[in-house]
Each structure stands twice: as C-alpha cells, then as structure tokens.
Design a protein around this motif. Structure first.
Motif, mmCIF file in Angstrom:
data_model
loop_
_atom_site.group_PDB
_atom_site.id
_atom_site.type_symbol
_atom_site.label_atom_id
_atom_site.label_comp_id
_atom_site.label_asym_id
_atom_site.label_seq_id
_atom_site.Cartn_x
_atom_site.Cartn_y
_atom_site.Cartn_z
ATOM 1 N N GLU A 262 11.554 -18.528 -6.992
ATOM 2 C CA GLU A 262 11.333 -19.637 -6.077
ATOM 3 C C GLU A 262 10.574 -19.179 -4.830
ATOM 4 N N HIS A 263 10.976 -18.036 -4.285
ATOM 5 C CA HIS A 263 10.268 -17.536 -3.109
ATOM 6 C C HIS A 263 8.858 -17.076 -3.475
ATOM 7 N N ARG A 264 8.688 -16.489 -4.643
ATOM 8 C CA ARG A 264 7.333 -16.087 -5.058
ATOM 9 C C ARG A 264 6.422 -17.308 -5.142
ATOM 10 N N THR A 265 6.954 -18.408 -5.674
ATOM 11 C CA THR A 265 6.161 -19.634 -5.761
ATOM 12 C C THR A 265 5.794 -20.147 -4.372
ATOM 13 N N LEU A 266 6.745 -20.083 -3.436
ATOM 14 C CA LEU A 266 6.463 -20.516 -2.066
ATOM 15 C C LEU A 266 5.375 -19.667 -1.437
ATOM 16 N N TYR A 267 5.443 -18.361 -1.599
ATOM 17 C CA TYR A 267 4.432 -17.482 -1.003
ATOM 18 C C TYR A 267 3.063 -17.707 -1.639
ATOM 19 N N ALA A 268 3.040 -17.940 -2.952
ATOM 20 C CA ALA A 268 1.760 -18.184 -3.616
ATOM 21 C C ALA A 268 1.162 -19.529 -3.203
ATOM 22 N N ASN A 269 2.003 -20.553 -3.103
ATOM 23 C CA ASN A 269 1.500 -21.891 -2.767
ATOM 24 C C ASN A 269 1.030 -21.991 -1.320
ATOM 25 N N THR A 270 1.555 -21.138 -0.454
ATOM 26 C CA THR A 270 1.115 -21.145 0.937
ATOM 27 C C THR A 270 0.070 -20.077 1.227
ATOM 28 N N GLY A 271 -0.246 -19.233 0.260
ATOM 29 C CA GLY A 271 -1.301 -18.245 0.422
ATOM 30 C C GLY A 271 -0.937 -17.061 1.299
ATOM 31 N N ILE A 272 0.356 -16.745 1.417
ATOM 32 C CA ILE A 272 0.749 -15.602 2.256
ATOM 33 C C ILE A 272 1.315 -14.469 1.411
ATOM 34 N N ALA A 273 1.058 -14.468 0.108
ATOM 35 C CA ALA A 273 1.610 -13.424 -0.756
ATOM 36 C C ALA A 273 1.151 -12.036 -0.322
ATOM 37 N N HIS A 274 -0.032 -11.939 0.293
ATOM 38 C CA HIS A 274 -0.531 -10.632 0.723
ATOM 39 C C HIS A 274 0.301 -10.050 1.862
ATOM 40 N N LEU A 275 1.086 -10.886 2.554
ATOM 41 C CA LEU A 275 1.916 -10.403 3.658
ATOM 42 C C LEU A 275 3.318 -10.009 3.220
ATOM 43 N N VAL A 276 3.657 -10.319 1.957
ATOM 44 C CA VAL A 276 5.043 -10.138 1.521
ATOM 45 C C VAL A 276 5.376 -8.665 1.396
ATOM 46 N N ALA A 277 4.478 -7.875 0.842
ATOM 47 C CA ALA A 277 4.722 -6.439 0.691
ATOM 48 C C ALA A 277 4.044 -5.690 1.840
ATOM 49 N N ILE A 278 3.956 -4.381 1.686
ATOM 50 C CA ILE A 278 3.289 -3.568 2.708
ATOM 51 C C ILE A 278 1.790 -3.831 2.602
ATOM 52 N N SER A 279 1.271 -4.657 3.468
ATOM 53 C CA SER A 279 -0.143 -4.996 3.409
ATOM 54 C C SER A 279 -0.943 -4.057 4.303
ATOM 55 N N GLY A 280 -2.242 -4.059 4.104
ATOM 56 C CA GLY A 280 -3.090 -3.251 4.952
ATOM 57 C C GLY A 280 -3.027 -3.668 6.400
ATOM 58 N N LEU A 281 -2.784 -4.961 6.632
ATOM 59 C CA LEU A 281 -2.668 -5.444 8.001
ATOM 60 C C LEU A 281 -1.491 -4.801 8.721
ATOM 61 N N HIS A 282 -0.359 -4.696 8.031
ATOM 62 C CA HIS A 282 0.817 -4.082 8.647
ATOM 63 C C HIS A 282 0.585 -2.608 8.941
ATOM 64 N N ILE A 283 -0.011 -1.899 8.002
ATOM 65 C CA ILE A 283 -0.248 -0.473 8.201
ATOM 66 C C ILE A 283 -1.250 -0.253 9.332
ATOM 67 N N THR A 284 -2.294 -1.058 9.379
ATOM 68 C CA THR A 284 -3.280 -0.933 10.450
ATOM 69 C C THR A 284 -2.650 -1.197 11.810
ATOM 70 N N LEU A 285 -1.818 -2.234 11.886
ATOM 71 C CA LEU A 285 -1.137 -2.532 13.145
ATOM 72 C C LEU A 285 -0.233 -1.382 13.560
ATOM 73 N N PHE A 286 0.523 -0.841 12.601
ATOM 74 C CA PHE A 286 1.419 0.268 12.894
ATOM 75 C C PHE A 286 0.627 1.486 13.375
ATOM 76 N N ALA A 287 -0.482 1.795 12.687
ATOM 77 C CA ALA A 287 -1.305 2.933 13.082
ATOM 78 C C ALA A 287 -1.930 2.720 14.454
ATOM 79 N N HIS A 288 -2.364 1.499 14.741
ATOM 80 C CA HIS A 288 -2.976 1.196 16.039
ATOM 81 C C HIS A 288 -1.969 1.369 17.169
ATOM 82 N N LEU A 289 -0.764 0.850 16.971
ATOM 83 C CA LEU A 289 0.247 0.969 18.018
ATOM 84 C C LEU A 289 0.608 2.433 18.267
#
Length: 825
Positions: A262-289
């Motif tokens: 159910e949650h996978r369907t919600l993430y796919a339907n809203t287009g945020i599945a790339h944020l669910v796991a360790i995304s490049g955005l999170h790693i870049t933010l962590f490295a920048h900080l």
C-alpha cells in the motif's frame, strides 16, 4: 605530428571518452539481449584465458583512448576505438553472466538437502518477523557450487547468535531459481543476475558457528553490513508497531523490505519513490553539510589552510563521508552514482582542471557498469542517471524556466519540471504510468524529507536517540497525510500503455525539445510528439480475439481481448502481500494493454490460486462487470461494489452459472452453467462449482474450465450438447490434476492444443503424469506456463491457425537457460 596544448587535449579527449562509454554500454546491452549460448562461446568460464583476454582488451581500449587524446587521429582510428569498446562491453557482460550462471543451483537439485559451510554476508528484516540472510557457500558439492550466493529465510530467534562475516554450517533445503516470465512488467531474472544470486534455501535444524581464524579482518571487511543490521535491530525495537517504521528504516539503511504494498503504491502514485531509500539527494546533502562544517573548522588553523585550502578540505571530507554513508546504506546504484560524481568533481577541482558535468556523468556510469554489468537493468540505476542527465541538459544553456523569477524560486521549479519531462518516457517503459501530482508532491516531500525526516533518522539511528527516531517517524506520518490528501483530490496517475519503440523514440525527442529554446525546437512540435504516447494500444480486428495466459505460478489468470473489450478470467494467487500476482502481474498487464476500464472480471471459484489477486485489481483498476461463483457475502463481492463507488460507475455483479450468452465485436462468449441437480451430494465442491466459459468467433474457439474435476466434467457432458463444448484450445481443467481431464471430456472437446497454467515444481505435482500421458496418447501438443512463460494466442477470422507467442521466446536471452518446451510452434 604536432602536439596539442592542454585545452586542445581536453576538447579532443572528452567527446571520444563519452562515445567509448556509450559504446561499452551498447556492448553490455547487446550481450544481455542475445542467447546465452553466444555468451558461453565468447567466454567459457572453465578457461583460464578468459580473465587475461578481458584485461588485454580493456588495456587496448584504454591505450587507444589515451593516444586519441594526445594526437589528432583519423576518423577510422576513433571508429576502431569505439568498436573495441563495444566488444569489451559485450565480453565483460558475457564473462559476468557466465560466471553467475555457473554458480547457480542446478534445476535437478531443486528441493535437495545438503549440509554445507557458508559465510554470512548480509541480514535484512522482512515482514512477519522474518529475516532475510544472504550467505556465500564455502564447501562445493554437485548441487551447490563454491561461492554460490543463497538467500535464506530465518526466524528472528535464529539470528540472535549470528554475526555478519562469520562462518557457519547447517543443513539446507535448496530451491533453484526458476522465475515467472511475462510479456510486461518487472523482470525478476534481471534482478537476480544483478545480485549474483544462485538460489534460495531453507534451514533444517540448527545453525552451528565455526571457528573464525580471521575474525578481526572479517569484522573490518564486513563492518557496513554489521552496522546496517545493528541499526535495523535498533529501529525495529524502538519503532515497534509504528506505521512509519519501514520508511525510517529505508531512509537509514536503504533496506525497503518492510515497506508494504500500500505504501509502495502511494509513493509511486505521488512520484516520490526516489526519496524512499537512500537517494543521491540525501547523500549529497549529508556530504555538503559535513563538508561545510569541516571547512569552517579547517579555517580556524592557519597552518592547515596554508597546506590545503579550506574549501578543498571540506570537499574531500564531504566526499569521504558520502562514501561511508553510501557503504552503510547498502551501496545501491543511486548511492554509487553520487559518490563517483562527487569524487570525480573533487579530483578535478583539486587539479584545477576544466570540469564538464557530462564527463563526470559518463565516468560515474562507466564505473558502475564496470563494477556490475547487470546494473544496466536496475531501475534505480536507470532513473538516477537519467534524472541527472536531464538536469545537466536543462541547466547548461538549453532551458530557463522564467528569467523574471529569482534564482531561489526558478531553479527548483526548473529542476522539477526538467526531471518530470525527462523521465516521462522511462516511466512509461518501466511502470506504464506517470504521476500527475509528482511536481507538487516533490515540492513538498523533497525539502521536508531532506531537511527534517532524514537528519532526524540519522541522528536517531547513528546516535541511538529514541526521541529522534520518533520525531522522524512523526514527520513522515505528517507527510503521508499530506500526500494522501493530494491523491484524494482527483486523478493522481496517468496510465501510459505500451507503445512501439519508434513512438517512444519520437516522444523522447519531444521531451528533449521541451527543454530546448523555442527557436531550436518548436513547442507545438514537441507536444505533438509527446502526444503520440496517447495512441490507443494495439487491439484485435473485428471478429478476431486474443487470449493471453499469464505466468503467475501455481494458479490461473487469462486475459481475453476483442476489438473494443477485454475480460480477465481469474487473477492468480496472493499468498503474501509481497507475492500478490494481481499487483505484480495483472496490473502491469492492464496498464500496458488497456486505456480504459476492464469490461468484465470473472472469478471461477474461491480457491486462493484463482481469486487471490482480485483484491488488488478491484482496488486499483475500474471494472464494468463482475461475475463469479462466489457466495453473496464473499469479501470480493463487496470489493466489486466498492470499485464502482470509487470510480463512479455501476458494476454489474452476477452469478456466472446464470449468465446468458453475449457477443463483443463479433466474438461470442458462452457461459456453460453447471446445474446442481442434487445440492446435498458431497461431490459438489468449490472446484466442481467453477465457472466455465467458451469463447469463439465461428471459426476458432477456446474453453476456460477453472478447476472442474471429473464429476463436473460429467455434468457438463450431461447438461450440454457436444458441440457446445468442442473447442480448438483447451485450458487444462484443474491445472492438469489427475482428478480432471477425463477421456470422455477430452473426446467431447476435441482440442488441438492444451494449455496448462501451473507452478514450476509445485507441491501438487500438476500436471499429473497420468494426465500428460493421456494428452500424449491423443497426440495433443501441450504448453505449460511453468516452462514457456506467458502464452499469447491471436485468433483470426479465417481458418488460418492462430499465431502463438511465448514469453520464453520473446525473452530468449535468459530463457535459454531453462527447459525447452515440449511443444514447438
């Protein structure tokens, strides 16, 4: 020959390098699409010269690249370099595939018991209190090659004394790999090849710890996996019962095993599945900080600043922390891409060299493919690299969203618009859908998860702070409520059915055109090309019909298409939410082949292998009619009525034994009711009350039989004339059980082809040898989805035999490793 200066070298070397990486990628793809016998011909894993050949070829390509960068070479020399790079890619994929397949459990060893020694490589939590363990075999045997990688399913009690990196012995029941194959949807075989998986196993008895001679070294080598499991246990214990437990764990360790469908369907339907796991955005933010903090501290020491500028020190420190974070999170494709790009950028800045983001992008892609050739088929790899490519393309003079807006507003909007447009075609190819609310959902989720949820999860996990974990879970619950509200406001998803390659290519050109200036590519033309994806899917002509037997393991699921209508007969099993065939197989098929509601959903009877996937279909796809032999109080009856309420349409529900004959587009559908003349007879089981449906167009006919047994077959012979049963194609009753397919029934039907839908090595032993002997005795060809995968028959309006396709034939590159079908069309 005159030498070039540094700038000339760079201008010459850079385009050639990109072409070489592209050629290498093409070689990988060509090898993956070709039969595996070709791969064996290229690289025999028993030959010692394979490794030497691959090394020499890669060295030659590298030498050509270096030479082409220093001197102006003729076109044929550069073409030769590209050809060698393509050959290197083909050979590298062949070498990796051959080695992976050589370590697989042989099919004839399925369910064999072996006692073996193994090393524990990974532990991960799964629903129901189960734990997935990845191990590597250390004692070779005929059924279990050395270095074979197995997945074990353990209870939590069995893992209390286990340590990642240590060595153990146990008695295992082996399960060979034999994937289902369909024409559409996710290919589990590609996923297994990427993991290097050799098979599954079940532990029989106790697991015994062995003396570990290299304990300190093993602990150092496997510290990321040890840390992930420690964090997993801490999160599961701290957030026990919380609805966001699985998402917090995914953000912290990259393990998505606890996320429910159910949650996978919600993430796919809203287009945020790339944020669910360790995304490049999170790693870049962590490295920048971390890099900013290190640079600020570095400036406090004049001596350190004289030795190395604070900016470079912060960049190097951020890159190192990004590497540690990526290793801790499982070293997935988006994490690899981020680390490689950060490291390449840092290296170029340290050398004060000219940086081109496309060179950084191609370098990262090449390193990922060198490390794991099958990552080419990883969804995370594809979407991550395509998203970054779109951002690079749109941010380097090709597109500006609004020159009158300030940068802090126009840049995020431009980035989201570019990614949405750039991933439109890949989303259609991979998921057959595009989220309509993705830009708005990402505008909310990206800053919220990056600034609030992920830092709190990291603080709570790495610092063992329960309050931070609870705050992270609470913030994610608030985000889920906001996303749920967005979904309820209107249509959230646009379904994009399968299209030919030429349409996808033109649509991709249109997407690229939208990111170019107006004078380069007209907007009207770009939108017209993208609109080609809305063309209706291929359908049969008038008075013709198509029948597709989907491969759903042990169960039945058959799709029937006419010119303007579609019917689904049964929906396969759903033993667990994670193995729901309605969600995994039927919904991808519906998205790929229908651009409207399903006209009729038939459930032959209540057995789980026929009705299990219906709940997912009714929850996510509109239907017009629902027919079954289910009692009125069955949950699926209520689900059918709810489907009508959800999609604002009337769903006609009926008993399949009381339906009259109807016609769609010149094709007749004839329900064959089985009247219960004596309801007290104990032989009237749910199987014998199955729906039976005959489909014909006056020339060709198909008989769908559910799970009827000999008793119901006899009733059909008594209650209907022989011509009402006669059919060209027979779907074997009850999957070929020994209690069905009686000689009298086969004589009445007179089929020319029998199709069996059964699971490979199923515990019911379907189809039974006696029934197969009966088919063979009548010279009837038999197709079985267990060996042939999904089967598609196209029936014309004349006497021409129907055309036949099987998924194993279509996906011949990997299908060649399994048994050949007994029927050759």
């Amino acid at each position: 020959m005159p030498r070039c200066n540094a700038d000339d070298m760079y201008r010459q070397h850079s385009p050639q390098f990109r072409r070489l990486v592209g050629a290498f990628c093409c070689g990988l793809w060509l090898c993956s699409q070709s039969p595996l016998e070709w791969a064996h011909a290229w690289s025999n894993h028993q030959s010692w010269g394979v490794g030497l050949w691959a090394c020499l070829l890669c060295t030659a390509v590298y030498g050509v690249v270096t030479t082409a960068g220093r001197y102006r070479q003729p076109l044929y020399f550069k073409t030769l370099a590209i050809l060698l790079a393509c050959i290197a890619g083909y050979g590298w994929m062949a070498l990796d595939s051959t080695a992976t397949l050589a370590r697989r459990i042989p099919l004839n060893c399925h369910r064999q018991d072996v006692t073996t020694h193994f090393q524990l490589l990974e532990l991960g939590m799964r629903p129901g209190g189960m734990v997935r363990a990845q191990v590597e075999n250390e004692s070779p045997s005929p059924c279990l090659p050395k270095q074979a990688r197995l997945m074990l399913r353990l209870d939590q009690d069995q893992t209390q004394q286990l340590q990642v990196g240590d060595h153990y012995t146990a008695r295992l029941t082996l399960r060979a790999l034999h994937p289902t194959k369909n024409f559409d949807g996710f290919s589990i075989e590609h996923h297994w090849m990427q993991l290097g998986l050799s098979g599954f196993a079940q532990v029989n008895g106790n697991i015994t710890h062995l003396a570990n001679e290299h304990g300190a070294w093993q602990r150092l080598l496997h510290w990321p996996a040890r840390l992930r499991w420690t964090l997993t246990e801490w999160v599961v214990q701290t957030l026990d019962g919380h609805s966001q437990q699985a998402l917090v764990l995914a953000l912290l360790t990259g393990d998505q095993g606890l996320i429910d469908p159910e949650h996978r369907t919600l993430y796919a339907n809203t287009g945020i599945a790339h944020l669910v796991a360790i995304s490049g955005l999170h790693i870049t933010l962590f490295a920048h900080l971390f890099g900013a903090l290190l640079a600020r501290l570095w400036r406090l020491s004049p001596r350190l600043c004289l030795q190395c500028p604070a900016g470079l020190a912060g960049l190097a420190g951020g890159t190192v922390m990004a590497l540690l974070y990526a290793l801790t999170s499982g070293w997935q494709a988006p994490a690899q891409r981020t680390v490689y790009m950060l490291a390449m950028t840092a290296w170029l800045l340290c050398r004060q060299a000219k940086t081109n983001p496309w060179d950084v992008w191609f370098t990262a892609a090449g390193l990922c493919m060198l490390a794991s050739p099958w990552c080419l088929y990883d969804t995370g790899f594809q979407l991550s690299f395509l998203a970054i490519a779109t951002l690079i393309f749109s941010s380097h003079g090709h597109y500006r969203f609004n020159s009158r807006w300030p940068d802090w507003l126009s840049e995020p909007v431009r980035a989201q618009w570019a990614v949405t447009v750039g991933l439109l075609v890949p989303s259609a190819m991979l998921f057959n859908q595009q989220s309509l609310i993705s830009p708005l959902a990402n505008a909310i989720a990206i800053p919220w998860m990056s600034v609030v949820s992920t830092p709190l999860a990291l603080l709570g996990g790495l610092g063992h702070q329960a309050w931070a974990l609870h705050l992270a879970a609470g913030s994610l619950a608030a985000l889920e409520s906001a996303l749920g509200w967005l979904v309820e406001q209107g249509p959230a998803v646009l379904h994009l059915h399968s299209q030919p390659a030429w349409i996808l290519g033109l649509a991709g050109l249109g997407c690229a055109g939208l990111l170019m200036p107006r004078h380069v590519f007209p907007r009207t033309l770009a939108f017209a090309l993208i609109a080609l994806m809305a063309l209706p899917p291929a359908r049969p002509a008038e008075q013709t019909f198509w029948v597709t037997a989907l491969d759903i393991g042990q169960g039945t699921a058959v799709a029937v298409q006419t010119r303007h209508h579609a019917l689904m007969f049964d929906t396969g099993p759903a033993l667990t939410p994670q193995s729901d065939q309605g969600r995994l197989v039927l919904l991808p098929w519906l998205k790929a082949h229908l651009n409207g509601p399903l006209d009729a959903l038939w459930i032959s009877h209540s057995d789980a292998d026929h009705s299990g996937g219906a709940a997912s279909v009714l929850a996510q796809w509109p239907i017009r009619a629902f027919a079954s032999s289910l009692p009125p109080d069955h949950p699926l009856q209520a689900a059918a009525r709810s489907n009508g309420e959800r999609y604002s349409r009337t769903v006609n529900t009926a008993d399949c034994h009381r339906l009259p004959t109807w016609e769609w587009d010149g094709v007749r559908f004839e329900p064959l009711p089985i009247r219960q003349d004596d309801p007290t007879d104990k032989r009237w089981t749910t199987n014998n009350h199955s729906c039976v449906l005959r489909i014909h167009n006056g020339v060709h006919s198909v008989l769908l039989t559910g799970d009827v047994e000999t008793f119901a077959e006899q009733k059909l012979l008594e209650q209907h004339p022989p011509e009402a049963l006669q059919s060209e194609v027979l779907f074997a009753p009850h999957h070929g059980s020994k209690t069905s397919s009686s000689p009298a029934f086969l004589e009445a039907v007179q089929p020319t082809l029998v199709i069996v839908q059964s699971g490979w090595h199923n515990r019911y032993h379907h189809p039974h040898p006696s029934v197969m002997a009966r088919y063979t005795g009548q010279n009837l060809p038999v197709l079985n989805t267990a060996q042939d995968g999904a089967i598609r028959l196209r029936f014309g309006a004349d006497t021409t035999p129907p055309s036949l396709e099987t998924a194993v034939q279509i996906r011949a590159g990997l299908g060649a490793t399994h048994e050949n079908s007994a029927y050759q069309p």
